[in-house]
Design an enzyme around this catalytic site. Structure first.
Site, PDB file in Angstrom:
ATOM      1  N   ASP A   1       0.835  -1.199   0.000  1.00 25.63           N
ATOM      2  CA  ASP A   1       0.000   0.000   0.000  1.00 25.63           C
ATOM      3  C   ASP A   1       0.875   1.256   0.000  1.00 25.63           C
ATOM      4  OD1 ASP A   1      -2.315   1.808   0.807  1.00 25.63           O
ATOM      5  OD2 ASP A   1      -3.269  -0.151   1.006  1.00 25.63           O
TER       6      ASP A   1
ATOM      7  N   HIS B   1      -3.930   5.895   3.488  1.00 26.60           N
ATOM      8  CA  HIS B   1      -4.577   4.638   3.136  1.00 26.60           C
ATOM      9  C   HIS B   1      -3.961   3.418   3.813  1.00 26.60           C
ATOM     10  CE1 HIS B   1      -6.016   1.465   0.300  1.00 26.60           C
ATOM     11  NE2 HIS B   1      -7.083   2.236   0.253  1.00 26.60           N
TER      12      HIS B   1
ATOM     13  N   ASN C   1     -14.209  -0.723  -6.702  1.00 20.11           N
ATOM     14  CA  ASN C   1     -15.391   0.077  -6.395  1.00 20.11           C
ATOM     15  C   ASN C   1     -16.064   0.652  -7.628  1.00 20.11           C
ATOM     16  OD1 ASN C   1     -14.891  -0.449  -3.764  1.00 20.11           O
ATOM     17  ND2 ASN C   1     -14.631   1.658  -3.120  1.00 20.11           N
TER      18      ASN C   1
ATOM     19  N   SER D   1     -11.444  -1.458  -0.269  1.00 15.79           N
ATOM     20  CA  SER D   1     -10.156  -1.402   0.420  1.00 15.79           C
ATOM     21  C   SER D   1     -10.319  -1.531   1.925  1.00 15.79           C
ATOM     22  CB  SER D   1      -9.445  -0.078   0.119  1.00 15.79           C
ATOM     23  OG  SER D   1      -8.759  -0.136  -1.092  1.00 15.79           O
TER      24      SER D   1
END
Length: 405
Positions: A166, A199, A290, A351
């Site tokens: 990430d 994130h 998404n 996520s």
């Protein structure tokens, strides 16, 4: 390799500045039998500048002049150069479209967080009230929904090695202190793997935030986290950085790797990377995406476990991608977790759903599950179908209590 570097220096010296400005990064994959001399010949043929290499997957990353016309090469020309495949090393935002409004979201203070998540906490209490000895205020609704507290008397994930591929992790966050055992910066190995976005730290908290009666707790609060930084502060990165992060996991005894990122289109080299990781015992847990449409990549590959997102009513989130590649569904709406600088924040997305399953995979590892297929089987055995369609939930919602049996 010394001869190759000498060639690169000579090419750069002779390469006009205008050509360098027009250059594009490519990943050049060679056939297994290609020799060093044949690789040199290929770079010379293109007038290329070597940038990096991933020997485990037999490819080089290079800058090629804008007029190289590599995509127009015939199969016979590629064969003569011992090249199996060439692909642009795209630099893109791997969270846009995979995170609804994530990057634009403000960073709330704790009182704002509590106000926003209140309805989720109340609803989740109807699902799985925490057992005696567990501080209910510390347990976010998603952690309750997958019934993680019911497993903690047996296991909190100790011994599991979990990578977060990430933007990095803030290892100094109070709820993550002592949980981050190491990491790797695939963008620049000389630099730290600290999260300069938000994130990665948010994902990490859902997996393994410590259980201390403060802030939030993760699904597997004793799992060891490894921060694999593949995205920069804008959540962007090269395809080769993503791949290098996956390969690092395969080489460093990682058992579960969380990939809360993705792209709507696939990549030959990305597919090879997850297959290589699976061959080395890594279970890659990936966000379905998404788009509200088909599952993105790498979640679309069979060597990953794809996760869709649900809300507090057990509906599939409107934004969640879906389809036959979805294997499980997990809470992904209004998820409260850690953020850099000791903060907490609420975000939504597949996520956010994915680290719930990654934490559950860590619990499975602590109970003896090994490798992609072993972990997949353990999770499937503990999953319960909810009232959604198969393409929306896969095998359903995982119950941690069943993992602990």
């Amino acid at each position: 390799m010394r001869r190759l570097l000498t060639l690169v220096v000579a090419l750069l010296a002779a390469w006009p500045a205008s050509a360098q400005q027009d250059a594009k990064r490519y990943i050049i994959g060679f056939k297994p039998q290609a020799t060093a001399a044949q690789r040199e010949a290929a770079l010379s043929r293109f007038g290329a500048a070597l940038l990096d290499s991933v020997e485990e997957l037999n490819f080089l990353v290079a800058d090629l002049p804008g007029d190289a016309q590599v995509q127009a090469l015939s199969d016979s020309e590629l064969a003569d150069l011992q090249i199996a495949h060439i692909e642009e090393d795209v630099y893109t935002n791997w969270l846009m479209g995979a995170e609804p409004s994530f990057l634009a979201a403000p960073l709330p203070n704790w009182s704002d967080v509590r106000a926003v998540v209140g309805k989720f906490e109340r609803r989740s209490a109807e699902f799985n009230p925490p057992p005696a000895g567990v501080d209910a205020a510390e347990v976010p609704w998603g952690i309750r929904r997958v019934n993680a507290p019911a497993a903690w008397a047996v296991s909190e994930g100790a011994g599991a090695r979990v990578a977060v591929i990430d933007t990095g992790i803030d290892a100094n966050h109070p709820d993550l202190a002592g949980r981050v055992a190491g990491g790797y910066n695939a963008i620049d190995a000389r630099k730290p793997y600290f999260d300069d976005n938000v994130h990665g730290t948010h994902v990490a908290g859902t997996i393994a935030a410590r259980r201390d009666g403060k802030g939030v707790v993760g699904v597997a609060p004793q799992a060891a986290l490894f921060a694999v930084k593949v995205l920069d502060k804008s959540a962007s990165g090269n395809l080769s950085s993503i791949i290098k992060g996956i390969v690092w996991c395969a080489k460093n005894n990682i058992q579960v790797a969380n990939m809360s990122l993705g792209s709507p289109s696939g990549s030959v080299f990305l597919r090879l990377a997850v297959k290589y990781a699976a061959s080395k015992g890594v279970a890659v847990i990936a966000a379905a995406g998404n788009s509200g449409g088909h599952v993105g990549y790498p979640a679309g590959y069979e060597d990953t476990i794809a996760v869709a997102a649900s809300d507090e009513q057990d509906h599939i989130a409107q934004f969640s991608s879906r389809g036959p590649r979805v294997e499980f569904i997990a809470p992904g709406v209004g998820v409260n977790s850690t953020e850099p600088g000791g903060r907490y924040g609420v975000h939504s997305g597949t996520s956010m759903a994915t680290p719930h399953v990654t934490g559950l995979a860590a619990l499975a590892v602590s109970r003896g599950a090994r490798g992609l297929q072993g972990i997949r089987a353990a999770l499937a055995k503990a999953a319960k179908p909810i009232w959604l369609k198969p393409g929306e939930q896969g095998r359903g919602m995982i119950d941690a209590a069943l993992l602990a049996r």
